[in-house]
Design a protein around this motif. Structure first.
Motif, PDB file in Angstrom:
ATOM      1  N   GLU A 113     117.507  84.198  58.120  1.00 32.30           N
ATOM      2  CA  GLU A 113     118.894  83.724  58.196  1.00 32.30           C
ATOM      3  C   GLU A 113     118.957  82.330  58.816  1.00 32.30           C
ATOM      4  OE1 GLU A 113     123.145  85.123  60.191  1.00 32.30           O
ATOM      5  OE2 GLU A 113     121.447  86.515  60.069  1.00 32.30           O
ATOM      6  N   GLN A 114     117.975  81.986  59.664  1.00 32.07           N
ATOM      7  CA  GLN A 114     117.988  80.696  60.333  1.00 32.07           C
ATOM      8  C   GLN A 114     117.276  79.605  59.549  1.00 32.07           C
ATOM      9  OE1 GLN A 114     117.246  83.620  62.098  1.00 32.07           O
ATOM     10  NE2 GLN A 114     119.364  83.638  62.837  1.00 32.07           N
ATOM     11  N   THR A 115     116.563  79.953  58.471  1.00 25.65           N
ATOM     12  CA  THR A 115     115.796  78.954  57.725  1.00 25.65           C
ATOM     13  C   THR A 115     116.202  78.905  56.261  1.00 25.65           C
ATOM     14  OG1 THR A 115     114.036  80.582  57.298  1.00 25.65           O
ATOM     15  CG2 THR A 115     113.804  79.194  59.247  1.00 25.65           C
ATOM     16  N   LEU A 116     117.471  79.188  55.977  1.00 30.78           N
ATOM     17  CA  LEU A 116     117.935  79.165  54.598  1.00 30.78           C
ATOM     18  C   LEU A 116     118.127  77.749  54.064  1.00 30.78           C
ATOM     19  CD1 LEU A 116     120.519  82.094  54.465  1.00 30.78           C
ATOM     20  CD2 LEU A 116     118.295  81.972  53.361  1.00 30.78           C
ATOM     21  N   ASP A 117     117.862  76.739  54.899  1.00 29.36           N
ATOM     22  CA  ASP A 117     118.001  75.356  54.439  1.00 29.36           C
ATOM     23  C   ASP A 117     116.750  74.870  53.711  1.00 29.36           C
ATOM     24  OD1 ASP A 117     116.537  75.548  56.778  1.00 29.36           O
ATOM     25  OD2 ASP A 117     117.061  73.513  57.427  1.00 29.36           O
ATOM     26  N   GLN A 118     115.674  75.651  53.706  1.00 31.58           N
ATOM     27  CA  GLN A 118     114.446  75.247  53.030  1.00 31.58           C
ATOM     28  C   GLN A 118     114.607  75.385  51.521  1.00 31.58           C
ATOM     29  OE1 GLN A 118     110.845  76.926  54.555  1.00 31.58           O
ATOM     30  NE2 GLN A 118     111.568  76.956  56.680  1.00 31.58           N
ATOM     31  N   ARG A 119     114.052  74.426  50.785  1.00 30.82           N
ATOM     32  CA  ARG A 119     114.122  74.431  49.332  1.00 30.82           C
ATOM     33  C   ARG A 119     112.763  74.044  48.759  1.00 30.82           C
ATOM     34  NH1 ARG A 119     117.928  76.430  50.936  1.00 30.82           N
ATOM     35  NH2 ARG A 119     120.128  76.150  50.407  1.00 30.82           N
ATOM     36  N   ARG A 138     123.407  79.771  47.211  1.00 25.80           N
ATOM     37  CA  ARG A 138     124.440  80.807  47.245  1.00 25.80           C
ATOM     38  C   ARG A 138     124.289  81.697  48.481  1.00 25.80           C
ATOM     39  NH1 ARG A 138     123.029  80.929  41.729  1.00 25.80           N
ATOM     40  NH2 ARG A 138     121.805  82.825  42.022  1.00 25.80           N
ATOM     41  N   LEU A 139     123.038  82.035  48.824  1.00 27.82           N
ATOM     42  CA  LEU A 139     122.817  82.854  50.015  1.00 27.82           C
ATOM     43  C   LEU A 139     123.253  82.127  51.281  1.00 27.82           C
ATOM     44  CD1 LEU A 139     119.326  84.494  49.318  1.00 27.82           C
ATOM     45  CD2 LEU A 139     121.530  85.644  49.446  1.00 27.82           C
ATOM     46  N   ALA A 140     122.958  80.824  51.358  1.00 29.21           N
ATOM     47  CA  ALA A 140     123.346  80.059  52.540  1.00 29.21           C
ATOM     48  C   ALA A 140     124.860  80.013  52.670  1.00 29.21           C
ATOM     49  CB  ALA A 140     122.764  78.643  52.455  1.00 29.21           C
ATOM     50  N   GLN A 141     125.553  79.804  51.550  1.00 26.13           N
ATOM     51  CA  GLN A 141     127.011  79.798  51.593  1.00 26.13           C
ATOM     52  C   GLN A 141     127.551  81.153  52.010  1.00 26.13           C
ATOM     53  OE1 GLN A 141     128.265  78.499  47.715  1.00 26.13           O
ATOM     54  NE2 GLN A 141     127.501  76.411  47.986  1.00 26.13           N
ATOM     55  N   SER A 142     126.921  82.222  51.507  1.00 26.49           N
ATOM     56  CA  SER A 142     127.368  83.566  51.857  1.00 26.49           C
ATOM     57  C   SER A 142     127.182  83.844  53.344  1.00 26.49           C
ATOM     58  CB  SER A 142     126.615  84.606  51.021  1.00 26.49           C
ATOM     59  OG  SER A 142     126.972  85.916  51.395  1.00 26.49           O
ATOM     60  N   PHE A 143     126.009  83.452  53.892  1.00 29.67           N
ATOM     61  CA  PHE A 143     125.761  83.663  55.318  1.00 29.67           C
ATOM     62  C   PHE A 143     126.712  82.834  56.170  1.00 29.67           C
ATOM     63  CE2 PHE A 143     121.562  85.485  54.158  1.00 29.67           C
ATOM     64  CZ  PHE A 143     121.592  86.595  54.984  1.00 29.67           C
ATOM     65  N   ASP A 144     126.965  81.585  55.746  1.00 34.20           N
ATOM     66  CA  ASP A 144     127.897  80.748  56.503  1.00 34.20           C
ATOM     67  C   ASP A 144     129.291  81.364  56.500  1.00 34.20           C
ATOM     68  OD1 ASP A 144     125.948  78.944  57.119  1.00 34.20           O
ATOM     69  OD2 ASP A 144     126.416  77.570  55.480  1.00 34.20           O
ATOM     70  N   SER A 145     129.707  81.843  55.321  1.00 27.26           N
ATOM     71  CA  SER A 145     131.019  82.473  55.232  1.00 27.26           C
ATOM     72  C   SER A 145     131.093  83.727  56.092  1.00 27.26           C
ATOM     73  CB  SER A 145     131.320  82.821  53.764  1.00 27.26           C
ATOM     74  OG  SER A 145     132.545  83.512  53.649  1.00 27.26           O
ATOM     75  N   GLN A 146     130.006  84.502  56.098  1.00 21.18           N
ATOM     76  CA  GLN A 146     129.979  85.714  56.910  1.00 21.18           C
ATOM     77  C   GLN A 146     130.035  85.391  58.396  1.00 21.18           C
ATOM     78  OE1 GLN A 146     126.263  88.044  57.204  1.00 21.18           O
ATOM     79  NE2 GLN A 146     127.448  89.816  56.552  1.00 21.18           N
ATOM     80  N   ARG A 147     129.304  84.353  58.815  1.00 17.92           N
ATOM     81  CA  ARG A 147     129.330  83.961  60.227  1.00 17.92           C
ATOM     82  C   ARG A 147     130.720  83.503  60.640  1.00 17.92           C
ATOM     83  NH1 ARG A 147     123.795  82.140  59.474  1.00 17.92           N
ATOM     84  NH2 ARG A 147     124.550  80.195  58.572  1.00 17.92           N
ATOM     85  N   ARG A 148     131.364  82.705  59.772  1.00 17.43           N
ATOM     86  CA  ARG A 148     132.717  82.256  60.095  1.00 17.43           C
ATOM     87  C   ARG A 148     133.673  83.432  60.169  1.00 17.43           C
ATOM     88  NH1 ARG A 148     131.598  78.309  56.182  1.00 17.43           N
ATOM     89  NH2 ARG A 148     132.988  79.387  54.728  1.00 17.43           N
TER      90      ARG A 148
END
Length: 347
Positions: free
Chosen positions: A87-93, A116-126
């Protein structure tokens, strides 16, 4: 279950190399047999041919092993990236690959999935942060009121009644937020697969919602214009009732003194429509998509108590669960306000 000599199946790279060697060896043997049969080759030539086939096969396997390793390198990158992800390293591509082939397409698809996963996790955290904040506020109000009142040795019955009223109001707000969160979770959990369905007329739901808000509308003198024609749908009665209720409540809450509210229902082209509009503060059209996000309030409420900020989020979730759509149009000044249009399959 297939058992392998070394406990695990050979990798794709080795299997491709063995396949290349098998094809080269079989092809060489066939050519050698044909040449020996029709050209009457000598034994020495036959032995030299067999040796050449073995050398070509080994060389082909080695070249195939090297080439497939190079070709499969992006897949190894995908695997390594997937193993490192959390969850903390979803910025890797993986990033763009040199060639425009199937492997590059796989890498691009994997990167898009990570986006899409990063956006989903960000939305969930917010969402979790906002929900925690919204719940913490009424609880803090209740605790403060109780502590202050208990610390006052001269508190009389009137003070206790005032404290009880504040606590009751805060508890009702917390209870309303919890109920809204449960409805939202239930709606999103039933997307495309409703647990129960029944025949529902949205016109009846809107009429009931207008009746429930009658006192509030009379208090601030909101003018109501309704045209409620039959709008039959098949769906979850509770969720559809909440959809209509949220639209009407928002139209009253986000309105102004002597404002206007209008509601329309009916059937058009095989779809049921429900439109609820209101006057109110001005909302920029660019801000409309954000209104569907949880805990986003389009502006200051003018006539009603503070809401949970989940109204349109629930409306969209209920529409998605029933295979429908929802759109919002912002009205330009001076009237301001919004019109929310819901369309569901007729049933």
């Amino acid at each position: 279950m297939t058992r392998y000599p070394f406990g695990r199946p050979p990798g794709l790279r080795l299997r491709l190399s063995l396949l290349i060697g098998f094809l080269l060896f079989d092809g060489g043997v066939i050519l050698l047999v044909l040449a020996w049969t029709f050209a009457d080759l000598g034994t020495l030539t036959l032995l030299e041919g067999i040796g050449a086939i073995v050398v070509i096969t080994l060389a082909g396997m080695l070249a195939g092993y090297l080439l497939t390793g190079r070709a499969l390198r992006p897949i190894h990158q995908v695997t390594a990236t997937a193993r490192r992800l959390s969850e903390q390293t979803l910025d890797q591509r993986i990033g763009p690959q040199g060639s425009d082939d199937e492997v590059a397409e796989l890498a691009g698809t994997f990167d898009a999935m990570l986006d899409r996963l990063a956006q989903s996790f960000d939305s969930q955290r917010r969402f979790v942060a906002n929900a925690s904040h919204e719940l913490r506020t009424p609880l803090a109000v209740m605790r403060t009121e109780i502590d202050v009142t208990l610390a006052d040795p001269d508190a009389d019955a009137a003070e206790l009644r005032r404290m009880a009223g504040v606590v009751r109001q805060a508890s009702e707000r917390a209870n309303g937020l919890i109920e809204a969160l449960l409805v939202l979770a239930r709606s999103e959990g039933q997307r495309g697969r409703l647990a129960r369905t029944a025949s529902v007329d949205l016109a009846d739901d809107v009429a009931a919602a207008l009746a429930a808000m009658r006192y509030e509308m009379d208090r601030v003198q909101i003018e109501v214009d309704s045209d409620l024609r039959p709008a039959p749908v098949q769906g979850d009665p509770d969720l559809l009732s909440r959809l209509a209720g949220n639209l009407v409540e928002n139209a009253v809450r986000y309105n102004h003194l002597h404002g206007r509210l209008w509601a329309r229902t009916g059937v058009d082209g095989g779809q049921v429509f429900l439109e609820v509009g209101n006057s109110g503060f001005e909302v920029a059209q660019r801000d409309v998509p954000g209104l569907f996000e949880p805990f986003r309030r389009g502006g200051r409420e003018r006539t009603g108590a503070r809401g949970s900020g989940l109204g349109l989020s629930i409306v969209r979730a209920v529409c998605d669960a029933h295979g429908g759509t929802v759109a919002v149009t912002a009205h330009p000044a001076p009237d301001g306000g919004l019109t929310v249009a819901v369309r569901l399959p007729a049933g």
